[in-house]
Design an enzyme around this catalytic site. Structure first.
Site, PDB file in Angstrom:
ATOM      1  N   CYS A 219     -29.930  53.263  17.402  1.00 26.71           N
ATOM      2  CA  CYS A 219     -30.577  52.891  16.142  1.00 26.71           C
ATOM      3  C   CYS A 219     -30.286  51.425  15.846  1.00 26.71           C
ATOM      4  O   CYS A 219     -29.129  51.007  15.849  1.00 26.71           O
ATOM      5  CB  CYS A 219     -30.072  53.773  15.008  1.00 26.71           C
ATOM      6  SG  CYS A 219     -30.714  53.303  13.370  1.00 26.71           S
ATOM      7  N   CYS A 240     -31.492  58.239   9.089  1.00 21.52           N
ATOM      8  CA  CYS A 240     -31.010  56.885   8.798  1.00 21.52           C
ATOM      9  C   CYS A 240     -31.766  56.288   7.605  1.00 21.52           C
ATOM     10  O   CYS A 240     -33.000  56.261   7.583  1.00 21.52           O
ATOM     11  CB  CYS A 240     -31.173  55.975  10.014  1.00 21.52           C
ATOM     12  SG  CYS A 240     -30.442  54.329   9.769  1.00 21.52           S
ATOM     13  N   ARG A 333     -32.869  32.464  24.918  1.00 19.41           N
ATOM     14  CA  ARG A 333     -33.653  31.241  25.120  1.00 19.41           C
ATOM     15  C   ARG A 333     -34.496  30.888  23.888  1.00 19.41           C
ATOM     16  O   ARG A 333     -35.524  30.239  23.998  1.00 19.41           O
ATOM     17  CB  ARG A 333     -34.541  31.345  26.364  1.00 19.41           C
ATOM     18  CG  ARG A 333     -33.750  31.587  27.646  1.00 19.41           C
ATOM     19  CD  ARG A 333     -34.631  31.534  28.862  1.00 19.41           C
ATOM     20  NE  ARG A 333     -33.875  31.781  30.073  1.00 19.41           N
ATOM     21  CZ  ARG A 333     -33.166  30.877  30.732  1.00 19.41           C
ATOM     22  NH1 ARG A 333     -33.121  29.629  30.264  1.00 19.41           N
ATOM     23  NH2 ARG A 333     -32.518  31.184  31.829  1.00 19.41           N
ATOM     24  N   GLY A 335     -32.688  29.770  21.077  1.00 17.27           N
ATOM     25  CA  GLY A 335     -31.784  28.927  20.312  1.00 17.27           C
ATOM     26  C   GLY A 335     -30.839  29.698  19.408  1.00 17.27           C
ATOM     27  O   GLY A 335     -30.065  29.091  18.657  1.00 17.27           O
ATOM     28  N   GLU A 358     -12.439  31.314  21.897  1.00 17.54           N
ATOM     29  CA  GLU A 358     -11.404  31.981  22.684  1.00 17.54           C
ATOM     30  C   GLU A 358     -11.626  31.695  24.169  1.00 17.54           C
ATOM     31  O   GLU A 358     -12.744  31.746  24.665  1.00 17.54           O
ATOM     32  CB  GLU A 358     -11.441  33.482  22.413  1.00 17.54           C
ATOM     33  CG  GLU A 358     -10.344  34.281  23.082  1.00 17.54           C
ATOM     34  CD  GLU A 358     -10.380  35.736  22.659  1.00 17.54           C
ATOM     35  OE1 GLU A 358     -10.555  36.608  23.543  1.00 17.54           O
ATOM     36  OE2 GLU A 358     -10.271  36.006  21.454  1.00 17.54           O
ATOM     37  N   SER A 362     -16.795  32.811  29.305  1.00 17.08           N
ATOM     38  CA  SER A 362     -17.601  33.355  30.398  1.00 17.08           C
ATOM     39  C   SER A 362     -18.448  32.225  30.986  1.00 17.08           C
ATOM     40  O   SER A 362     -18.592  31.155  30.376  1.00 17.08           O
ATOM     41  CB  SER A 362     -18.516  34.469  29.887  1.00 17.08           C
ATOM     42  OG  SER A 362     -19.485  33.940  28.994  1.00 17.08           O
ATOM     43  N   SER A 371     -23.292  22.496  26.264  1.00 13.53           N
ATOM     44  CA  SER A 371     -24.506  21.891  25.731  1.00 13.53           C
ATOM     45  C   SER A 371     -24.322  21.533  24.252  1.00 13.53           C
ATOM     46  O   SER A 371     -24.729  20.441  23.811  1.00 13.53           O
ATOM     47  CB  SER A 371     -25.684  22.854  25.910  1.00 13.53           C
ATOM     48  OG  SER A 371     -26.864  22.317  25.364  1.00 13.53           O
TER      49      SER A 371
END
Length: 478
Positions: A219, A240, A333, A335, A358, A362, A371
């Site tokens: 969900c 829900c 991709r 932003g 931290e 990766s 970047s």
């Protein structure tokens, strides 16, 4: 290593009759969207599945009506309860492409295997195959052209590069191998999340009843999950009542909103969020101990509610301003990742703290952060009148940690250690060269800090005798 080409006269039938073994490397056909490629892949696991409902999508990752029972099951049962005979059983093979990220791992059929690969064979540039499955003698490897040292540094800085065990220290390599062994096979093939049906990337420690299934239904509002489609439909239609994440909305700009959710107050939601995130993150280790974390949920808004597209987590009172970040694949991709990075720095700025993510980052996280750092640093260096500035001074200008500044600028040889401190070269010619190299581009989506409705409960400079610092308006207002 030179790619071994199959001769057209070689009989493939002999190899097709051989039994495949786990742990052995083979040449395997893979469809890249244009052509068949011949890649080296290691066979990780073999499983029996049923032929009922199997759509043989030779090389494309399309929807498959597969039943993937565990290896301990003696019988294969179809969805209507019929036990299939031995003749109707079908084998699938789980492979890992050498030199590629594990999110590319997949289940394939026997016909995709070409031949055994020689020991140590790794194809950096895949060989394009003819439609028949044999090597085309006239085909040439796809070449990217020779790169200068400067171009190669920039390429590695801004592109995802998978690290090999040889590039790690012994302890890290050991941990990586143990992690890979525990999570080597994806346990969920696809996840249905809201209006999207997403191919998963990695293993996630959902409960056992959710393992080895074709689809997991989640969900998009409360993150409740089930492997049963009918239960999911009933939950969405009747159970829900939520139309947004829990917690407080701290940012809204046009059709984008961000919520702050506490791991203490909304424990189940945050645990479910971590399990979902692990399907798309290889090294996430936070699943259940969420009480000391805050989660910042990024959503797209429409008339039906706030639809989760990504998040980052932050440990309270840690020196790190971000612990983990994830954007769902259909929304990458755009932003959004850099938008969350901007928010993490804005929050630490308001805490009067020079934050840092931290570590270790990766591979994909490193690309996004580098970047972002280049964008902030180049803009700040353009404002510096002298040809040099200390990394400490630049850190106070940009609110980026010294270690992050040094690791970023070392790529372009713009920093040196002199008399006990790091000195950054900021002459205009060098800065213009960096800009012309297409680094330091502004993010696609800019954070409007005026729209951030958040203030810290405790300022960091008031803890442990910390020292307050000024926040230059020209830079911190970004």
């Amino acid at each position: 290593m030179q790619t071994k080409r199959l001769k057209l006269s070689e009989p493939l039938q002999l190899f097709e009759n051989e039994d495949l073994e786990t742990g052995i490397a083979y040449y395997v056909k893979r469809f890249n969207g244009v052509n068949d490629e011949k890649l080296v892949a290691t066979l990780v696991e073999i499983r029996d599945v049923c032929d009922a409902g199997l759509q043989k999508n030779r090389d494309e990752k399309k929807e498959q009506n597969l039943v993937m029972p565990g290896t301990q099951m003696e019988k294969i049962v179809t969805t209507n309860g019929d036990v299939l005979s031995e003749e109707k059983r079908h084998k699938l093979y789980y492979i890992h492409y050498e030199g590629m990220d594990r999110r590319m791992d997949e289940w394939v059929e026997r016909e995709r295997f070409i031949e055994k690969a020689p020991a140590g064979a790794v194809l950096i540039t895949p060989e394009v195959l003819a439609a028949t499955g044999n090597s085309n003698a006239d085909a040439k490897p796809q070449m990217t052209g020779a790169l200068t040292r400067s171009q190669r540094r920039i390429h590695e800085e801004f592109h995802h590069m998978q690290k090999s065990y040889d590039d790690m220290d012994a302890y890290t390599a050991k941990l990586e191998k143990e992690h890979e062994q525990r999570t080597k096979v994806k346990n969920i093939d696809r996840v249905v999340f809201g209006r999207t049906d997403i191919q998963t990337w990695y293993f996630s420690p959902y409960p056992k009843e959710c393992h080895n299934i074709e689809r997991l239904y989640v969900c998009e509002y409360c993150l409740a999950y089930t492997p049963i489609r009918e239960q999911f439909a009933c939950h969405v239609r009747h159970t829900c009542t939520q139309t947004r994440p829990p917690g407080q909305e701290i940012y809204r700009n046009d059709d984008i909103t961000i919520y702050e959710v506490s791991g203490v107050n909304d424990k189940i939601y945050c645990q479910s969020l971590c399990l979902l995130s692990k399907l798309f993150m290889d090294h996430k280790t936070l699943y259940y101990d969420v009480q000391t974390f805050m989660f910042y949920i990024l959503c797209e808004i429409d008339r039906s509610g706030s639809h989760l597209v990504g998040h980052f987590s932050k440990e309270q009172l840690s020196e790190n301003n971000l612990a983990c970040i994830m954007i769902l694949p259909p929304f990458q991709r755009k932003g959004y990742g850099k938008l969350l990075i901007q928010l993490s720095y804005e929050l630490s700025n308001r805490e009067r703290w020079i934050g840092t993510p931290e570590k270790p980052l990766s591979d994909m996280g490193k690309v996004s952060y580098r970047s972002y750092w280049w964008w902030i640093l180049i803009d700040a260096m353009e404002q510096v009148k002298d040809d040099t500035i200390s990394a400490t001074e630049l850190s106070h200008l940009t609110k980026i940690a010294v270690e992050d500044i040094v690791s970023t600028l070392q790529t372009m040889c713009m920093v040196k250690y002199w008399k006990g401190q790091y000195i950054v070269r900021t002459n205009k010619r060098l800065v213009e060269h960096c800009k012309s190299s297409n680094i330091g581009k502004p993010p696609k989506v800019l954070l409007d800090t005026r729209m951030v409705k958040w203030e810290p409960t405790v300022r960091r400079d008031q803890l442990n005798g910390g020292v307050a610092w000024e926040i230059p308006g020209a830079i911190s207002s970004r």
